[in-house]
Motif scaffolding. Structure first.
Motif, PDB file in Angstrom:
ATOM      1  N   HIS A   1      -3.089   5.306   6.477  1.00 24.48           N
ATOM      2  CA  HIS A   1      -3.366   3.951   6.942  1.00 24.48           C
ATOM      3  C   HIS A   1      -3.424   3.829   8.459  1.00 24.48           C
ATOM      4  O   HIS A   1      -3.528   2.719   8.987  1.00 24.48           O
ATOM      5  CB  HIS A   1      -2.308   2.995   6.393  1.00 24.48           C
TER       6      HIS A   1
ATOM      7  N   ASN B   1      -1.031  -2.590   4.438  1.00 24.77           N
ATOM      8  CA  ASN B   1      -2.105  -2.275   5.371  1.00 24.77           C
ATOM      9  C   ASN B   1      -2.815  -3.549   5.834  1.00 24.77           C
ATOM     10  O   ASN B   1      -3.212  -4.373   5.026  1.00 24.77           O
ATOM     11  CB  ASN B   1      -3.099  -1.342   4.662  1.00 24.77           C
TER      12      ASN B   1
ATOM     13  N   ALA C   1      -7.928   5.323   7.760  1.00 21.13           N
ATOM     14  CA  ALA C   1      -7.418   4.045   7.259  1.00 21.13           C
ATOM     15  C   ALA C   1      -8.547   3.224   6.647  1.00 21.13           C
ATOM     16  O   ALA C   1      -9.626   3.090   7.219  1.00 21.13           O
ATOM     17  CB  ALA C   1      -6.757   3.273   8.391  1.00 21.13           C
TER      18      ALA C   1
ATOM     19  N   LEU D   1       0.054  -1.040   9.878  1.00 16.87           N
ATOM     20  CA  LEU D   1       0.964  -1.285   8.759  1.00 16.87           C
ATOM     21  C   LEU D   1       1.998  -2.351   9.099  1.00 16.87           C
ATOM     22  O   LEU D   1       2.670  -2.281  10.137  1.00 16.87           O
ATOM     23  CB  LEU D   1       1.694   0.001   8.360  1.00 16.87           C
TER      24      LEU D   1
ATOM     25  N   ASP E   1       0.800  -1.217   0.000  1.00 13.31           N
ATOM     26  CA  ASP E   1       0.000   0.000   0.000  1.00 13.31           C
ATOM     27  C   ASP E   1       0.834   1.269   0.000  1.00 13.31           C
ATOM     28  O   ASP E   1       0.312   2.354  -0.271  1.00 13.31           O
ATOM     29  CB  ASP E   1      -0.935   0.011   1.212  1.00 13.31           C
TER      30      ASP E   1
END
Length: 374
Positions: free
Chosen positions: A155, A70, A246, A159, A12
């Motif tokens: 996000h 993510n 997110a 992560l 991502d």
């Protein structure tokens, strides 16, 4: 090219950083270790010099590509904390082991980079002494929040990080600024007060450390605060306001297993070693082994107030593992009244051969006497 390949591989975010971009990180790591905040994680101290400088790990590295995936949940992971008969498992461990998910993809990207940009490459996912969070911050993927984890404006706190070291010279990206401001949500929500100050974590008090890295009994002072958290803790991550931006992880390979979202403690208490290995096949939980996991589940059972779990807890008084037996003693001291527990102890203590388990019996009996006299 790098961004395109990263997106195609399911990442991502991706950015490039110089190996020399984290000059303050070594001193912070040294302070963390000198204060003893690493607890029993001796490997952190043993690898400290290699962690301090990426060039120590690989002298030929010229650029580091940091990639993020993510794994944001589609629900508030704190909801299960209101269901004491269920176990709370950290979001990252409800999926497949992220090392397995990411490493193959990183190798795929690294091969294409080597083919197009030239140079040698090496791939790392958490298992090598790489300071990925400071590198990710320097690369602009986010910033290390007051809970010490990486936070992203896109996000939130969800992560996974991996890195590709390369001998190729690549243009670095700009560092991200800290956007925590005056917010203290992650510090204030911690059940065990594991943050002595913003941006500092005492792992010895962290529920993730206590339930995963810690190999011995969980210290008494933290057991009640652990509640039903049986593997890790998401409180400081889940409370972060940046999570509102997110999106949830959409990939099937990162979607939570339904049977790990809110597993019943009664089902988990019945796992022998073979059943544990089968049930947690492909999961990072498998790495801590059945005994440590059952220790955690028994602590949760003791906190549940559910008398229906008493029989299963009693059965673990005969477990081959002293770690499990000791946790079973504590659970029963919480599920039985003082008289019932004392009666049970009268037939058990003399037969117990492990000093730590005997100590659990004695401490519980003493606590019961104090309560009965109160």
């Amino acid at each position: 090219m790098i961004d395109r390949e990263a997106r195609l591989a399911g990442f991502d975010a991706v950015a490039v950083v110089s190996p020399d971009a984290i000059p303050l990180a070594p001193a912070r790591l040294a302070e963390f270790v000198s204060d003893g905040f690493h607890g029993s994680m001796g490997w952190i101290e043993e690898t400290m010099l290699r962690r301090a400088n990426p060039r120590t790990l690989w002298p030929d590295v010229r650029s580091i590509i940091v990639l993020a995936m993510n794994y944001g949940p589609d629900h508030d992971p704190r909801e299960v904390l209101e269901k004491p008969d269920r176990g709370a498992i950290s979001v990252y461990a409800q999926n497949r082991d992220y090392h397995d998910v990411m490493k193959g993809r990183l190798k795929q990207i690294a091969g294409k980079i080597a083919a197009q940009a030239g140079g040698d490459v090496k791939v790392f996912v958490d298992t090598a002494p790489v300071m990925e969070k400071p590198l990710a911050e320097a690369a602009g993927l986010g910033w290390q929040g007051k809970h010490t984890n990486l936070v992203s404006r896109e996000h939130g706190s969800w992560l996974f990080l991996g890195s590709i070291f390369t001998t190729a010279e690549l243009a670095p990206d700009a560092r991200e600024e800290d956007h925590c401001g005056s917010c203290r949500a992650c510090l204030d929500v911690c059940p065990t007060d594991a943050f002595p100050a913003p941006y500092r974590l005492d792992a010895r008090r962290c529920i993730s450390y206590l339930t995963i890295e810690n190999k011995g009994p969980i210290p008494h002072e933290f057991r009640q605060a652990i509640g039903n958290r049986i593997y890790g803790c998401d409180d400081c991550l889940a409370v972060c306001p940046w999570n509102k931006f997110a999106r949830t992880a959409s990939e099937a390979k990162l979607a939570a297993r339904d049977d790990l979202r809110e597993p019943a403690l009664a089902d988990l208490l019945s796992l022998d070693d073979a059943a544990f290995r089968t049930f947690f096949s492909g999961s990072p939980i498998k790495r801590i082994g059945r005994d440590r996991f059952l220790r955690n589940v028994l602590i949760a059972a003791g906190n549940s107030g559910d008398a229906a779990l008493t029989g299963q807890c009693k059965a673990h008084l005969d477990d081959a593992s002293a770690l499990v037996r000791g946790a079973a003693v504590w659970a029963l001291s919480r599920l039985l009244d003082a008289r019932g527990f004392a009666y049970l102890a009268a037939g058990r203590v003399a037969e117990e051969g492990d000093a730590d388990v005997i100590s659990e019996w004695n401490q519980a009996l003493e606590a019961g006497r104090i309560k009965s006299h109160a």
